[in-house]
Enzyme design. Structure first.
Site, short mmCIF file in Angstrom:
data_model
loop_
_atom_site.label_atom_id
_atom_site.label_comp_id
_atom_site.label_asym_id
_atom_site.label_seq_id
_atom_site.Cartn_x
_atom_site.Cartn_y
_atom_site.Cartn_z
N THR A 165 44.33 -40.15 23.69
CA THR A 165 44.74 -39.83 25.19
C THR A 165 44.45 -41.03 26.06
OG1 THR A 165 42.68 -39.19 25.45
CG2 THR A 165 44.06 -37.34 24.58
N ARG A 203 36.68 -44.23 25.19
CA ARG A 203 37.71 -44.12 25.41
C ARG A 203 38.55 -43.67 24.20
NH1 ARG A 203 42.12 -47.02 29.05
NH2 ARG A 203 40.48 -48.18 29.60
N ASP A 245 34.78 -59.53 31.97
CA ASP A 245 34.17 -58.41 31.16
C ASP A 245 32.84 -58.45 31.82
OD1 ASP A 245 32.48 -56.48 29.38
OD2 ASP A 245 34.84 -56.19 28.52
N ASP A 276 30.11 -57.85 28.66
CA ASP A 276 30.10 -58.99 27.61
C ASP A 276 29.50 -60.37 28.48
OD1 ASP A 276 31.41 -57.95 25.73
OD2 ASP A 276 33.43 -58.72 26.13
N1 URA Z 1 35.61 -53.85 33.30
C1 URA Z 1 35.14 -55.13 33.36
O1 URA Z 1 34.20 -55.48 32.80
N2 URA Z 1 36.04 -56.01 34.09
C2 URA Z 1 37.35 -55.82 34.57
O2 URA Z 1 37.97 -56.55 35.11
C3 URA Z 1 37.64 -54.45 34.35
C4 URA Z 1 36.91 -53.57 33.85
#
Ligand code: URA
Length: 209
Positions: free
Chosen positions: A108, A104, A200, A203
């Site tokens: 922007t 990212r 996530d 993760d």
């Molecule tokens: N990416 C993720 O791993 N979890 C989310 O909730 C949103 C984006």
């Protein structure tokens, strides 16, 4: 407008509940994602065309079927998409695998390609872009764009969980791409997480934080 399919197979839904559970540790999370990816591959390949073939059995000739049409390619979006690749390859072992990496841009806030490696013949393949989480849709839109500008013309998007905002973004940018999900959730929070989601995905898959 691309269609949205939510796979409601009981095994997918049951396993997704464990995947969502915050108490599920890395090893089990990874195994469950792998299993659900296989089950989703089973569903997503349901409409593959077949051709008639004859095969010699030990006692006769059988009129049988084999998959016809375009070869498949998988394109996980780095990094969380990697967690679904092996599960899909268990059912489609001959599929080629490309990779798309995006970061990212801090100014922007838009996703920018940093790594794209694809099979040579992508224009002749049916490609399945893979990302467990379809949140804002920014990465999926950009990844599909990266494939199209290199000649891909048959693309499906497979995600585990989506927010309505992500689905809308993909439909708006790529009206030819159908989306395959295990669940459509409620919304995004102000940090871009899918609610209720599963946290996530990268993760949890790789044990990082
Ligand atoms: N990416 C993720 O791993 N979890 C989310 O909730 C949103 C984006």
């Amino acid at each position: 407008m691309g269609k949205v399919y939510v796979f409601d197979h009981p095994l997918i839904q049951h396993k997704l509940t464990y995947i969502r559970n915050k108490e599920t540790g890395t090893k089990e999370f990874r195994e469950l994602i792998d299993e659900v990816a296989s089950l989703m591959a089973f569903e997503i390949t349901r409409d593959l065309p077949l051709k008639d073939v004859e095969v010699e059995t030990p006692v006769g000739i059988a009129r049988s079927k084999m998959i016809a049409g375009k070869k498949l390619g998988l394109v996980p979006i780095l990094r969380a998409g990697l967690g679904m690749v092996d599960g899909i390859l268990k059912l489609i072992p001959a599929a080629k695998v490309g990779h798309v990496g995006l970061y990212r841009d801090p100014e922007t806030l838009k996703p920018v390609e940093y790594y794209v490696k694809l099979p040579k013949d992508i224009e002749e393949r049916e490609l399945i872009v893979i990302d467990p989480m379809l949140a804002t849709g920014g990465s999926a839109v950009e990844a599909i764009h990266a494939l199209k500008k290199r000649g891909a013309n048959h693309i499906k998007l497979m995600c585990l969980v989506a927010a309505p905002e992500g689905v809308e973004a993909v439909q708006k940018a790529h009206s030819d791409v159908d989306i395959y999900l295990a669940a459509m959730d409620d919304k995004l929070n102000d940090k871009g997480y899918i609610i209720p989601g599963l946290g996530d995905a990268g993760d949890r898959l790789f044990g990082t934080k």
